[in-house]
Every structure is written in C-alpha cells, then in structure tokens.
Design a protein around this motif. Structure first.
Motif, PDB file in Angstrom:
ATOM      1  N   VAL A 106       0.866  -1.169   0.000  1.00  0.00           N
ATOM      2  CA  VAL A 106       0.000   0.000   0.000  1.00  0.00           C
ATOM      3  C   VAL A 106       0.910   1.228   0.000  1.00  0.00           C
ATOM      4  O   VAL A 106       1.908   1.238   0.696  1.00  0.00           O
ATOM      5  CB  VAL A 106      -0.885  -0.019   1.264  1.00  0.00           C
ATOM      6  CG1 VAL A 106      -1.473   1.343   1.556  1.00  0.00           C
ATOM      7  CG2 VAL A 106      -1.988  -1.056   1.114  1.00  0.00           C
ATOM      8  N   GLY A 107       0.606   2.214  -0.827  1.00  0.00           N
ATOM      9  CA  GLY A 107       1.410   3.435  -0.863  1.00  0.00           C
ATOM     10  C   GLY A 107       0.658   4.579  -0.229  1.00  0.00           C
ATOM     11  O   GLY A 107      -0.567   4.628  -0.278  1.00  0.00           O
ATOM     12  N   LEU A 108       1.381   5.493   0.392  1.00  0.00           N
ATOM     13  CA  LEU A 108       0.730   6.600   1.085  1.00  0.00           C
ATOM     14  C   LEU A 108       1.309   7.929   0.629  1.00  0.00           C
ATOM     15  O   LEU A 108       2.519   8.067   0.526  1.00  0.00           O
ATOM     16  CB  LEU A 108       0.946   6.409   2.588  1.00  0.00           C
ATOM     17  CG  LEU A 108       0.012   7.162   3.513  1.00  0.00           C
ATOM     18  CD1 LEU A 108      -1.430   6.742   3.314  1.00  0.00           C
ATOM     19  CD2 LEU A 108       0.396   6.918   4.962  1.00  0.00           C
ATOM     20  N   VAL A 109       0.424   8.901   0.346  1.00  0.00           N
ATOM     21  CA  VAL A 109       0.871  10.247  -0.011  1.00  0.00           C
ATOM     22  C   VAL A 109       0.284  11.215   1.018  1.00  0.00           C
ATOM     23  O   VAL A 109      -0.924  11.231   1.239  1.00  0.00           O
ATOM     24  CB  VAL A 109       0.373  10.651  -1.423  1.00  0.00           C
ATOM     25  CG1 VAL A 109       0.830  12.060  -1.775  1.00  0.00           C
ATOM     26  CG2 VAL A 109       0.867   9.661  -2.457  1.00  0.00           C
ATOM     27  N   PHE A 110       1.161  11.985   1.646  1.00  0.00           N
ATOM     28  CA  PHE A 110       0.717  12.880   2.707  1.00  0.00           C
ATOM     29  C   PHE A 110       0.504  14.297   2.194  1.00  0.00           C
ATOM     30  O   PHE A 110       1.062  14.691   1.179  1.00  0.00           O
ATOM     31  CB  PHE A 110       1.769  12.956   3.825  1.00  0.00           C
ATOM     32  CG  PHE A 110       1.994  11.659   4.518  1.00  0.00           C
ATOM     33  CD1 PHE A 110       1.153  11.259   5.540  1.00  0.00           C
ATOM     34  CD2 PHE A 110       3.060  10.849   4.161  1.00  0.00           C
ATOM     35  CE1 PHE A 110       1.375  10.057   6.191  1.00  0.00           C
ATOM     36  CE2 PHE A 110       3.282   9.652   4.815  1.00  0.00           C
ATOM     37  CZ  PHE A 110       2.436   9.248   5.822  1.00  0.00           C
ATOM     38  N   GLN A 111      -0.262  15.058   2.980  1.00  0.00           N
ATOM     39  CA  GLN A 111      -0.504  16.463   2.643  1.00  0.00           C
ATOM     40  C   GLN A 111       0.794  17.259   2.585  1.00  0.00           C
ATOM     41  O   GLN A 111       1.004  18.069   1.705  1.00  0.00           O
ATOM     42  CB  GLN A 111      -1.428  17.078   3.695  1.00  0.00           C
ATOM     43  CG  GLN A 111      -1.600  18.570   3.502  1.00  0.00           C
ATOM     44  CD  GLN A 111      -2.610  19.152   4.465  1.00  0.00           C
ATOM     45  OE1 GLN A 111      -3.067  18.489   5.392  1.00  0.00           O
ATOM     46  NE2 GLN A 111      -2.972  20.390   4.242  1.00  0.00           N
ATOM     47  N   ASN A 112       1.670  17.022   3.556  1.00  0.00           N
ATOM     48  CA  ASN A 112       2.909  17.809   3.613  1.00  0.00           C
ATOM     49  C   ASN A 112       4.015  17.194   2.766  1.00  0.00           C
ATOM     50  O   ASN A 112       5.172  17.584   2.861  1.00  0.00           O
ATOM     51  CB  ASN A 112       3.351  17.984   5.058  1.00  0.00           C
ATOM     52  CG  ASN A 112       3.580  16.640   5.728  1.00  0.00           C
ATOM     53  OD1 ASN A 112       3.650  15.610   5.055  1.00  0.00           O
ATOM     54  ND2 ASN A 112       3.700  16.633   7.031  1.00  0.00           N
ATOM     55  N   PHE A 113       3.655  16.202   1.953  1.00  0.00           N
ATOM     56  CA  PHE A 113       4.550  15.549   0.984  1.00  0.00           C
ATOM     57  C   PHE A 113       5.625  14.677   1.628  1.00  0.00           C
ATOM     58  O   PHE A 113       6.042  13.687   1.065  1.00  0.00           O
ATOM     59  CB  PHE A 113       5.240  16.547   0.037  1.00  0.00           C
ATOM     60  CG  PHE A 113       4.326  17.590  -0.529  1.00  0.00           C
ATOM     61  CD1 PHE A 113       2.989  17.314  -0.749  1.00  0.00           C
ATOM     62  CD2 PHE A 113       4.784  18.855  -0.837  1.00  0.00           C
ATOM     63  CE1 PHE A 113       2.131  18.269  -1.269  1.00  0.00           C
ATOM     64  CE2 PHE A 113       3.932  19.826  -1.358  1.00  0.00           C
ATOM     65  CZ  PHE A 113       2.616  19.524  -1.570  1.00  0.00           C
ATOM     66  N   ALA A 114       6.127  15.074   2.833  1.00  0.00           N
ATOM     67  CA  ALA A 114       7.123  14.296   3.563  1.00  0.00           C
ATOM     68  C   ALA A 114       8.311  13.896   2.686  1.00  0.00           C
ATOM     69  O   ALA A 114       8.774  12.755   2.720  1.00  0.00           O
ATOM     70  CB  ALA A 114       6.477  13.062   4.201  1.00  0.00           C
ATOM     71  N   LEU A 115       8.828  14.847   1.911  1.00  0.00           N
ATOM     72  CA  LEU A 115      10.025  14.564   1.105  1.00  0.00           C
ATOM     73  C   LEU A 115      11.278  14.837   1.940  1.00  0.00           C
ATOM     74  O   LEU A 115      11.228  15.575   2.914  1.00  0.00           O
ATOM     75  CB  LEU A 115      10.041  15.464  -0.136  1.00  0.00           C
ATOM     76  CG  LEU A 115       8.878  15.263  -1.103  1.00  0.00           C
ATOM     77  CD1 LEU A 115       8.940  16.285  -2.221  1.00  0.00           C
ATOM     78  CD2 LEU A 115       8.909  13.846  -1.680  1.00  0.00           C
ATOM     79  N   PHE A 116      12.396  14.246   1.525  1.00  0.00           N
ATOM     80  CA  PHE A 116      13.650  14.517   2.222  1.00  0.00           C
ATOM     81  C   PHE A 116      14.282  15.764   1.604  1.00  0.00           C
ATOM     82  O   PHE A 116      14.667  15.744   0.433  1.00  0.00           O
ATOM     83  CB  PHE A 116      14.600  13.335   2.080  1.00  0.00           C
ATOM     84  CG  PHE A 116      14.018  12.059   2.636  1.00  0.00           C
ATOM     85  CD1 PHE A 116      13.753  11.937   3.983  1.00  0.00           C
ATOM     86  CD2 PHE A 116      13.732  10.992   1.802  1.00  0.00           C
ATOM     87  CE1 PHE A 116      13.205  10.762   4.499  1.00  0.00           C
ATOM     88  CE2 PHE A 116      13.192   9.815   2.304  1.00  0.00           C
ATOM     89  CZ  PHE A 116      12.926   9.704   3.655  1.00  0.00           C
ATOM     90  N   PRO A 117      14.385  16.838   2.372  1.00  0.00           N
ATOM     91  CA  PRO A 117      14.832  18.105   1.781  1.00  0.00           C
ATOM     92  C   PRO A 117      16.289  18.066   1.314  1.00  0.00           C
ATOM     93  O   PRO A 117      16.673  18.803   0.414  1.00  0.00           O
ATOM     94  CB  PRO A 117      14.639  19.119   2.922  1.00  0.00           C
ATOM     95  CG  PRO A 117      14.578  18.313   4.167  1.00  0.00           C
ATOM     96  CD  PRO A 117      14.054  16.967   3.791  1.00  0.00           C
ATOM     97  N   HIS A 118      17.099  17.200   1.929  1.00  0.00           N
ATOM     98  CA  HIS A 118      18.528  17.183   1.586  1.00  0.00           C
ATOM     99  C   HIS A 118      18.792  16.303   0.372  1.00  0.00           C
ATOM    100  O   HIS A 118      19.901  16.263  -0.133  1.00  0.00           O
ATOM    101  CB  HIS A 118      19.343  16.719   2.791  1.00  0.00           C
ATOM    102  CG  HIS A 118      18.990  15.318   3.225  1.00  0.00           C
ATOM    103  ND1 HIS A 118      17.809  15.038   3.894  1.00  0.00           N
ATOM    104  CD2 HIS A 118      19.631  14.153   3.064  1.00  0.00           C
ATOM    105  CE1 HIS A 118      17.757  13.740   4.149  1.00  0.00           C
ATOM    106  NE2 HIS A 118      18.839  13.177   3.645  1.00  0.00           N
ATOM    107  N   LEU A 119      17.773  15.584  -0.098  1.00  0.00           N
ATOM    108  CA  LEU A 119      17.977  14.698  -1.252  1.00  0.00           C
ATOM    109  C   LEU A 119      17.435  15.354  -2.526  1.00  0.00           C
ATOM    110  O   LEU A 119      16.548  16.197  -2.471  1.00  0.00           O
ATOM    111  CB  LEU A 119      17.256  13.365  -1.041  1.00  0.00           C
ATOM    112  CG  LEU A 119      17.759  12.474   0.097  1.00  0.00           C
ATOM    113  CD1 LEU A 119      16.998  11.150   0.085  1.00  0.00           C
ATOM    114  CD2 LEU A 119      19.258  12.216   0.005  1.00  0.00           C
TER     115      LEU A 119
END
Lengths: 383, 368
Positions: A100-113
């Motif tokens: 199952v994949g999840l996409v959050f409102q705040n995107f939760a990306l790694f800013p340093h990558l």
C-alpha cells in the motif's frame, strides 16, 4: 442529529456498486471499530473498494477519516474488525509488507535529497525486492515521465514549486507499484489554482495507471469531482457510500447535505404533515410527512427560483416569502442571500450559463420557490 | 450628504523613493462593502493602513463622514482594523479580548459589559464568552477578532486579509457569514485581499490595483464581463483571453485577427485603432458548446457572426450540479467552460469534437 436517526441510516448506507456484481473487492474493511481509551473514533465501519476505483473519503476534522486511512495503511491496527487486501486479512501485517502506498498532505520529502533520490528512496531501502542503483534509475526515469517532471531529476526538492513537490511525492509512492494508493489531503497544501489543475491531473494519472486510489479530503468539491464513489463519514460512521451524483441527488442524512455545502438546511419541526419553524412553514412531499418532532429541511441552493412576491405558483411548488440580504458573485454563479422570517439563512444559486442573473433590491421581499420533489426533510437538527 | 469614506488624490512615496500608491481616488457610501484587490506589492495594504492612520500620506486627503482625518492617530479615528493574524491576546478569554478596546478607552465596566454582551449576541459568541483563547476554532477566532473591532462602534471597519488565516475548506462558509453580518450591521467594510474569488463574492465594489495605481473600480459583475484593462481581464481570471490585432470595427462590434482566424467582440474604447494589439476576452459563462458539425450550419454561424472555435473536449468533470468542460482548441489553447448539468445533459463527454461559440456583444476587446 439524534443517535437513533444516524444508526438507522448507517445500517443501510454501505455502498452497493451498480453494475459491479462480479469480482472480488481489492480492499474490504469489515466491521472495524477503533477506540482510543473511552473515545470511539470509528464505529462499525464496513466498506468494499474494487480494483481501479477512485474512492474519496469526505468528512470534517474529527470524523475519523485519517484514522481510517492509517488503519488501511497499517500504521495502527483496529480495536475490532478485519481489514482484507486481495482477500487476505492484513491486521497485524506491518505497513511495509501490505503493498500500500501513502501520499501525505505535507509531501514528507527529504529536503537534503535530490528529486531522483527521493523517488528512488523506497526502491533502494525496502526490506524485499531491493533494486540496484541501475535498476532504480530506470524506474525513476519512468516515474518522472509519468508525473511530467522529466529533467528535474537532479534538482533539490527545495528548488522546485509546491505543485512539483506534490508530483515528486506521488512519483515516490507510485514507484513501488502499490496495489492501493492512499492519499491524505494530497491537495491541501496547494493554492486554489494549483489545486484545480492537480485535481484533474491526479484523476487522469489514476486512470492511466489503473491503480486503486483512496483519497481523504475535507473539501467537498474535490470529493465530488474526483470520485467514482464517495464515502461520507460522520462522527466515525459511514453516513453514505455511493456514486457522487447519487450522493448529491439524495443526501442520506442532514450531515451529508451539510458536508456537501450545496444545500439550504433549515431548522424546525414536522407537525401534522408540514414543516414548521418560528413564523413560517414549508411544504413537504407526502413521503416526508410521516416524521414528527425536531427536523431539518433541505433543498439545494441551485433548485431555488427567485420571483416577485405576487408570482403565482405551479402545482408541486414549495415557496416562502423572505427578505433579500445581499448576493455573492463568482463569475460562473451568483448566489442570492436571504433571511427567513426567524433569521435563518437561505440561499438561491443561479448558474449564469443556465439561468439569467437577477437584479434584486437589498432589503426587499421576494418569493422563493422550488419543486416539492427536490426538498427533503431529516429527523433531528444539525448544529 | 458626505461620503462615509473619501480618498482624494492620495499618494504614498516611501523614503527610498518607491511609489507605493499613486493618485488614489475613491468615494464610499455608508454600508458599502469595498474590496481592495491586487497582487502583492500593488499598494492595497498601504492604502488600508493610510485609512486606518498607521501610515502617513505623501499627498492627498482622506475624509471620513466629511471630516479630514489626515492628522489623526489610529485611536482618534472612527475606524477599527482587523489584522490577518487577528492579534488576539492568548492569555485573555473571549470576553476580555472583546472588552480590551473599551478598557483602553476607559469605558466604565457596566457599559463595557453591556456593549460586549450586545456584540457577542450579534456574532453568536455568547455561549463561549468565558472560553479560553486556546480552545477556539479558526472560525470562532475570526468572529472574536471581528467582535473586538466592532465593539468600539467604528464608522468603518478595516480588514486586512481577514480570511487568510482560515483553512481553505472553511473559508467559503465564513465568507458567506461575513457577508450576512456586514449587511445586518450596516457598517462600511473596507477589506484587502489578493484572492479574486473572495473579492468578487463579498464586495459591493472592487478596487483592482496594480503597481500602486487603480486599474478599475466596479461591481464584481462589471469587472468580470467588462474589464477595462488587459491587467484586470487577466487578474480576475476565469476568462479565456485570445491575443490579436484589431482588424476593423463597426460601431461597438469589432473584428480581431487571431491565430484562430477573425473573431468578433465588443469594443468600447474609441482610442483603439486598426492594427493595435488587443486582447479578446471571453467570459466562460457566455460560451456555448455545439457539435463540431454545426460549423457547417449557416444559421448557427450567422447567429454568432462566425465566432466558432473548433476544438475537442479534453475533460468533463461533474461537481454536484455543476459541470466543467476543458476544451482544447487547435492544440494551442485550453478554454474552460462551466455549466449546469441540466443544460447539456451528458452530450459532450471527453473526446467529443465541438465548436465553442459566443455572441460578439458578449465578448470584450481591450487594448494591450
């Protein structure tokens, strides 16, 4: 609303899919209840989602919609009940093994990558089927193409726009080929214009991928526009689960109508077969006259006509004379605001592509009318 | 009778030479709801701050009910300002927040309570008078801020992006509430926003600003259907805009040369000459869809004076009783058309070849 009223409705409101009689549901939530201490956040939730479906979950904050998503994702297990994916009970199965994949409102990306590294992260770091750098690279290119971000692979995520970040978050989730994609307010952080275009894009992407999407939102426009079927949650219960046009045509409860933000909801009571409030009454279709006691009268904004006070009515019309307060203009629509004799608000929405705008005088009285068949009444009063 | 608010030739030049506001003129009647609308840096907030007394004028006068207020401090002016952040005191409960302004003005406690009770009643806050700031929802905080501004009985209420701090899903509802409230109170509201949908929905008149200058002051309907400048047409949005050059004119109707051929619209400005660069502005609600074959239909072509853009429906999205068509014209432009589901039924699904038409009198031509 009264608890009895809600319970009766919830029992027969679990969705039946027209024309989808065969086939095993991809996701089944069976009689799930979730408690935190004494607090019940989900109550006897039953639902089936089929392959390739786009399902939206609409509800105000506190309705339990995000908890439902977390249970499906496997971040928590339900207090009671079962969750099946592809016919297998997954309660107790950790999140990363549920496909199952999840996409959050705040995107939760790694800013340093970089963008590409963010997308590859799940592929390179998962417990099973871990991809080599070269294999992941191929997949990253494919995903960038899919979400329309070719050429941005080596950008840092803080160098791209909000809409692009949302697409990276989506690409990162889709890269792992999940069977079910869960989206928690995915457009909530975007501004209005971007929200509108991402809405269409997201839906097209889902159709192209043939994946199953479950999308949680507090925005009724999103829920109505995007879904094959909408689940409307009301304080932890499913109040209605059906195709958007059916939910809109006939909201199951007053709370559902409220959640859609397109209906007048007038507080009063049903007495002797008519709806009465302080200083006025409204007509009811015969099948609604059986109620008695506190009630909510409901009619869609766009079903109301505004006429001069001396206009004669057609058979089957309901009407009320009341004071025009002001109007709201949106380009495509004008909404005329009125005040009922007891001070409650009432709105008539004219879609300018369909009906000509009216010049009304503020403070003057007008006759509002609507077809009796388009009005509903619900037991209880919505606060 | 004097206007509730009058700005005459108001300008503001900052010390660094930046012209923030340039010759701003506006007359506001009592009870009007005015929106100052424009992109950031257009001068709308500076204008609001000058009305409130938070910023000096470089030139011009501001008068409230006939009295020039240029030299009055914010406290001396009959105005109240609601800030986007609401600036409520977190350590005070709802009543204390509302009574704060009266306390500063040394209003005796009995009168203070009575006035607070009255405004809380009007704003439906009575039930949470003793509630702590912490427990309030976004909508309640906004109403407390309004109550605090209104309790001092200002002639004019000034609001700086009053819905900016609210959750997008709440905004529409609060917007309608604010509109009802303003009409009920009958007080003049001047509010600043960068969101055109808010300005169009709430205001009686909208002042569109750009680079410190007023582009147009008009009712929402007029801004949308008869924008006076290309900036207004673009900023108000939701219109389809086709660039071209003026080909010829016949009274109020003119023909524009565009990449889609010759198209017709309404031209008010006498100063626009043949060959001038113009925008043809087509509001979405005047466009009609026809099957592509109607391009061969003399009657339809005649009715619309040849205004027909051939295209293909890219998406049809139903939102309640509303249906939004995205139509792609010759691979180069997308027009968006919103209709009611009752109008066309479901006769234009995605992929349908169509002709998009409009009456020349309803299109609008502006110089660029």
């Amino acid at each position: 609303m009264s608890a009895e009223g809600t319970a009766t409705v919830a029992a027969d409101a679990t969705g039946t899919v027209p024309g989808r009689d065969a086939g095993q549901p991809l996701l089944q939530v069976r009689n799930v209840t979730q408690r935190y201490g004494d607090k019940v956040v989900l109550r006897n939730v039953d639902l089936d989602v089929f392959e390739n479906e786009y399902v939206t979950v609409l509800g105000p904050s506190g309705s339990g919609k995000s908890v439902l998503l977390r249970l499906i994702a496997g971040f928590e297990d339900p207090t009671e009940g079962e969750i099946d994916i592809s016919g297998r009970n997954v309660v107790g199965v950790p999140a990363h093994l549920r496909n199952v994949g999840l996409v959050f409102q705040n995107f939760a990306l790694f800013p340093h990558l970089k963008v590409g590294q963010n997308i590859a992260y799940g592929l390179r770091n998962r417990a099973h089927d871990r991809l080599s750098a070269a294999e992941a690279d191929v997949k990253v290119e494919e995903m960038l193409h899919l979400v329309g971000l070719e050429g941005l692979k080596d950008r840092r995520v803080n160098q791209i726009s909000g809409g692009q970040r949302q697409r990276v978050a989506l690409a990162r989730t889709l890269a792992t080929d999940p069977k079910i994609v869960l989206l928690d307010e995915p457009l909530g952080a975007l501004d209005a214009n971007l929200r509108a275009s991402m809405k269409i894009e997201l839906r097209k992407l889902q159709t192209r991928l043939g994946a199953t999407f479950v999308h949680v939102t507090g925005n009724e426009e999103e829920a109505l526009a995007m879904a094959d079927r909408i689940i409307v949650l009301e304080r932890g219960r499913i109040a209605q689960f059906d195709a958007p046009e059916r939910v809109f045509a006939r909201p199951e409860t007053a709370q559902v109508a409220f959640a859609l933000s397109r209906f007048n909801l007038v507080k009063g009571r049903v007495e002797g077969g008519s709806f009465v409030a302080d200083g006025f009454s409204l007509c009811l279709a015969p099948d609604h006259q059986v109620l008695s006691g506190p009630a909510t009268y409901c009619v869609g904004y766009d079903r109301v006509d505004v006429e001069e006070v001396d206009t004669s009515l057609a058979p089957g019309d309901c009407s009320i004379v009341c004071k025009h307060v002001s109007h709201e203009y949106s380009g495509a629509t004008v909404t005329y605001l009125f005040e009922l004799p007891d001070g409650q608000h009432f709105e008539a929405q004219y879609h300018l592509h369909h009906r000509k705008a009216k010049r009304l005088e503020e403070g003057a009285e007008y006759l509002l009318r609507w077809p009796m068949a388009r009005a509903f009444v619900y037991p209880g009063v919505v606060e | 009778m004097a206007y509730d608010l009058e700005l005459s030739h108001v300008s503001k030049v900052f010390d660094n030479g930046t012209v923030a506001v340039d010759d701003f003129n506006l007359q506001v009647d009592k009870g009007e709801f005015i929106a100052l609308l424009g992109p950031s840096g257009c001068g709308k907030t500076t204008t609001l701050r000058m009305i409130g007394g938070f910023e000096d004028l470089t030139k011009g006068t501001i008068a409230i009910r006939g009295r020039v207020v240029n030299d009055l401090s914010p406290e001396q002016r009959p105005t109240s300002m609601i800030f986007q952040s609401y600036a409520l005191f977190p350590h005070m409960n709802v009543r204390e927040n509302i009574e704060y302004g009266l306390r500063v003005k040394k209003v005796p406690s009995k009168e203070r309570h009575a006035r607070a009770d009255d405004i809380m009643e009007k704003l439906d806050l009575t039930g949470i008078a003793d509630g702590a700031f912490e427990g309030l929802s976004g909508g309640q905080r906004q109403r407390v801020a309004l109550a605090r501004g209104l309790v001092v009985e200002p002639d004019i209420l000034l609001l700086d992006e009053p819905l900016g701090a609210l959750d997008a899903d709440l905004r529409k509802r609060i917007q309608t509430e604010l509109r009802y409230l303003q009409k009920q109170l009958g007080i003049t509201f001047v509010f600043v926003t960068h969101a055109q949908s808010e300005a169009l929905a709430m205001a009686d008149r909208v002042v569109v600003m750009n680079n410190g200058r007023v582009e147009q002051i008009a009712e929402p309907e007029i801004l949308y259907t008869r924008p006076r400048t290309a900036f207004v047409a673009r900023f108000i949005g939701r219109n389809s805009i086709i660039e071209g050059t003026l080909d010829s004119r016949d009274g109020a109707v003119a023909t524009v040369d565009t990449e889609f051929g010759k198209l017709r619209g309404h031209l008010l400005d006498d100063g626009v000459v043949q060959g001038a660069s113009v925008d043809l502005v087509i509001p979405s609600e005047i466009m009609e869809l026809y099957p592509e074959a109607s391009y061969q239909d003399e009657a339809i072509l005649k009715q619309y004076s040849g205004n027909c853009l051939l295209g293909s429906v890219r998406a049809e999205t139903v939102v309640g009783s509303l249906v939004v068509y995205e139509v792609e014209i010759c691979d180069t432009m997308t027009v968006e058309l919103e209709s009611h589901v009752d109008k066309y039924g479901r006769s234009y699904p995605a992929g349908t070849p169509v002709c998009v038409s409009w009456m020349p009198a309803d299109g609008h031509i502006v110089a660029t």
